[in-house]
Design a protein around this motif. Structure first.
Motif, PDB file in Angstrom:
ATOM      1  N   LEU A 153       0.851  -1.094  -0.045  1.00 55.10           N
ATOM      2  CA  LEU A 153      -0.137   0.060  -0.095  1.00 55.10           C
ATOM      3  C   LEU A 153       0.938   1.151  -0.089  1.00 55.10           C
ATOM      4  N   GLY A 154       0.633   2.194  -0.842  1.00 52.36           N
ATOM      5  CA  GLY A 154       1.276   3.466  -0.895  1.00 52.36           C
ATOM      6  C   GLY A 154       0.708   4.087   0.304  1.00 52.36           C
ATOM      7  N   VAL A 155       1.515   5.048   0.905  1.00 50.62           N
ATOM      8  CA  VAL A 155       1.248   6.161   2.095  1.00 50.62           C
ATOM      9  C   VAL A 155       2.285   7.203   1.917  1.00 50.62           C
ATOM     10  N   VAL A 156       1.476   8.256   2.720  1.00 46.93           N
ATOM     11  CA  VAL A 156       2.450   9.446   2.775  1.00 46.93           C
ATOM     12  C   VAL A 156       2.084  10.094   4.139  1.00 46.93           C
ATOM     13  N   THR A 157       3.400  10.421   5.143  1.00 47.86           N
ATOM     14  CA  THR A 157       3.150  10.599   6.290  1.00 47.86           C
ATOM     15  C   THR A 157       2.583  12.168   6.502  1.00 47.86           C
ATOM     16  N   ARG A 158       1.560  12.453   7.394  1.00 46.14           N
ATOM     17  CA  ARG A 158       1.147  13.624   7.425  1.00 46.14           C
ATOM     18  C   ARG A 158       2.056  14.824   7.730  1.00 46.14           C
ATOM     19  N   SER A 159       3.407  14.572   8.312  1.00 47.00           N
ATOM     20  CA  SER A 159       4.173  15.600   8.610  1.00 47.00           C
ATOM     21  C   SER A 159       4.937  15.988   7.255  1.00 47.00           C
ATOM     22  N   ALA A 160       4.942  15.104   6.490  1.00 46.98           N
ATOM     23  CA  ALA A 160       5.757  15.409   5.064  1.00 46.98           C
ATOM     24  C   ALA A 160       4.549  16.251   4.050  1.00 46.98           C
ATOM     25  N   LEU A 161       3.487  15.826   4.267  1.00 47.77           N
ATOM     26  CA  LEU A 161       2.362  16.484   3.429  1.00 47.77           C
ATOM     27  C   LEU A 161       2.243  17.969   3.953  1.00 47.77           C
ATOM     28  N   MET A 162       2.199  17.960   5.323  1.00 47.93           N
ATOM     29  CA  MET A 162       1.643  19.245   5.709  1.00 47.93           C
ATOM     30  C   MET A 162       2.874  20.360   5.651  1.00 47.93           C
ATOM     31  N   LYS A 163       4.081  19.653   5.746  1.00 52.45           N
ATOM     32  CA  LYS A 163       5.264  20.667   5.498  1.00 52.45           C
ATOM     33  C   LYS A 163       5.222  21.256   3.996  1.00 52.45           C
ATOM     34  N   ARG A 164       4.829  20.446   2.873  1.00 47.84           N
ATOM     35  CA  ARG A 164       4.694  20.722   1.448  1.00 47.84           C
ATOM     36  C   ARG A 164       3.580  21.481   1.130  1.00 47.84           C
ATOM     37  N   LEU A 165       2.481  21.050   1.841  1.00 50.05           N
ATOM     38  CA  LEU A 165       0.998  21.819   1.373  1.00 50.05           C
ATOM     39  C   LEU A 165       0.130  21.907   2.751  1.00 50.05           C
ATOM     40  N   PRO A 166       0.697  22.870   3.549  1.00 49.65           N
ATOM     41  CA  PRO A 166      -0.056  22.864   4.816  1.00 49.65           C
ATOM     42  C   PRO A 166      -1.684  23.354   4.565  1.00 49.65           C
ATOM     43  N   GLN A 167      -2.086  23.873   3.415  1.00 50.03           N
ATOM     44  CA  GLN A 167      -3.694  24.143   3.250  1.00 50.03           C
ATOM     45  C   GLN A 167      -4.422  22.935   2.703  1.00 50.03           C
ATOM     46  N   THR A 168      -3.778  21.506   2.553  1.00 48.53           N
ATOM     47  CA  THR A 168      -4.573  20.742   2.043  1.00 48.53           C
ATOM     48  C   THR A 168      -5.229  20.048   3.131  1.00 48.53           C
ATOM     49  N   ARG A 169      -6.302  19.404   2.900  1.00 47.36           N
ATOM     50  CA  ARG A 169      -7.303  18.263   3.790  1.00 47.36           C
ATOM     51  C   ARG A 169      -7.118  17.022   3.216  1.00 47.36           C
ATOM     52  N   ARG A 170      -6.884  16.176   4.116  1.00 51.65           N
ATOM     53  CA  ARG A 170      -6.868  14.805   3.770  1.00 51.65           C
ATOM     54  C   ARG A 170      -7.558  13.800   4.926  1.00 51.65           C
ATOM     55  N   THR A 171      -7.495  12.916   4.501  1.00 49.71           N
ATOM     56  CA  THR A 171      -8.188  11.903   5.463  1.00 49.71           C
ATOM     57  C   THR A 171      -7.009  10.824   6.251  1.00 49.71           C
ATOM     58  N   TRP A 172      -6.832  11.052   7.407  1.00 43.34           N
ATOM     59  CA  TRP A 172      -5.604  10.592   8.205  1.00 43.34           C
ATOM     60  C   TRP A 172      -5.958   9.614   9.092  1.00 43.34           C
ATOM     61  N   ILE A 173      -5.089   8.774   9.261  1.00 41.51           N
ATOM     62  CA  ILE A 173      -5.246   7.342  10.219  1.00 41.51           C
ATOM     63  C   ILE A 173      -4.014   7.358  11.110  1.00 41.51           C
ATOM     64  N   GLY A 174      -4.319   7.400  12.544  1.00 40.36           N
ATOM     65  CA  GLY A 174      -3.199   7.624  13.386  1.00 40.36           C
ATOM     66  C   GLY A 174      -2.831   6.237  13.934  1.00 40.36           C
ATOM     67  N   PHE A 175      -1.554   6.001  14.023  1.00 41.30           N
ATOM     68  CA  PHE A 175      -0.715   4.992  14.697  1.00 41.30           C
ATOM     69  C   PHE A 175       0.254   5.416  15.643  1.00 41.30           C
TER      70      PHE A 175
END
Length: 254
Positions: free
Chosen positions: A130-152
């Motif tokens: 499964l391809g995934v992206v970390t919240r920290s990486a995406l928020m650093k690049r696109l802080p305005q975007t909204r995605r569905t996150w699952i926490g571990f």
């Protein structure tokens, strides 16, 4: 690894898609982005990858999608079933199917060759990657975007619309997907469907990898998460704000 066959999902919602109509087309895959149908962007990325041997474009309406495609003997277009899970089950049970299979979607407009190559390399050998992206990486690049996150434990993740089916054994996971497909945006339902292994992940008592290992043991499959280096792999085009974001990113590249 041996070259994969890519499945490019370009289906439509039953009864028409208001999102597609907003942009003057009859199917989401045909929404124009900088002058070309959206489906062409992931198709070009797949064909550019050294890891992809062929692309099968799957849609309920091949006659609607085919006219926008360019000539290339490496792709084919064929009818899909009613749902994604049904389509994948049909392909996985077909004795003519050649493994492994890479699955992605027509709305993955930012997909590029590097993303495909990394995913294929790091997903090799798993029954299902499964391809995934970390919240920290995406928020650093696109802080305005909204995605569905699952926490571990140790991080939150979102999907990247990339799946690698390494063998027919992946059917065990696809069967579960079919059962919760209508709630596929609610990742916790998929976790709870797996009982305690998923619940422990949901409660953030396990890392993502530990949760997938436990899920895999329960299902009898090897599951692997591939963390994409480029966080833009998590951006698809599901709504007008996504369309504006993706268009702006591609316009800057151009």
């Amino acid at each position: 690894m041996s070259k994969v066959t890519a499945l490019l999902l370009a289906g439509s919602r039953p009864g028409g898609d208001p999102f597609a109509k907003r942009y003057g087309v009859d199917a989401k895959a045909l929404i124009p982005i900088l002058g070309e149908a959206m489906v062409l962007r992931p198709l070009k990325a797949l064909l550019a990858s050294r890891n992809v041997g062929a692309v099968r474009i799957l849609t309920q309406e091949p006659d609607l999608i085919a006219p926008v495609l360019f000539d290339d003997g490496r792709w084919s277009i064929e009818p899909s079933s009613g749902t994604i899970a049904e389509t994948l089950e049909h392909i996985c049970t077909d004795e003519r199917t050649r493994w492994p299979l890479l699955v992605t979607t027509a709305d993955h407009a930012l997909l590029d060759e590097a993303m495909v190559d990394q995913f294929c390399a790091e997903g090799e050998g798993a029954d299902l990657a499964l391809g995934v992206v970390t919240r920290s990486a995406l928020m650093k690049r696109l802080p305005q975007t909204r995605r569905t996150w699952i926490g571990f434990r140790r991080g939150k993740y979102t999907g990247a619309n990339l799946f690698l089916l390494g063998s027919a054994n992946a059917m065990k996971a696809i069967a579960l997907w079919r059962d919760v497909e209508q709630d596929r945006k609610k990742g916790w339902r998929l976790l709870l469907a797996l009982g305690w292994p998923g619940l422990l992940g949901l409660l953030r008592l396990r890392t993502l990898d530990q949760t997938l290992d436990a899920m895999g043991r329960k299902l009898g499959v090897s599951l692997r998460a591939v963390r994409l280096e480029d966080p833009l792999a998590a951006v698809d085009v599901d709504k007008p704000s996504d369309y504006e974001l993706v268009t702006a990113i591609l316009d800057r590249r151009a």
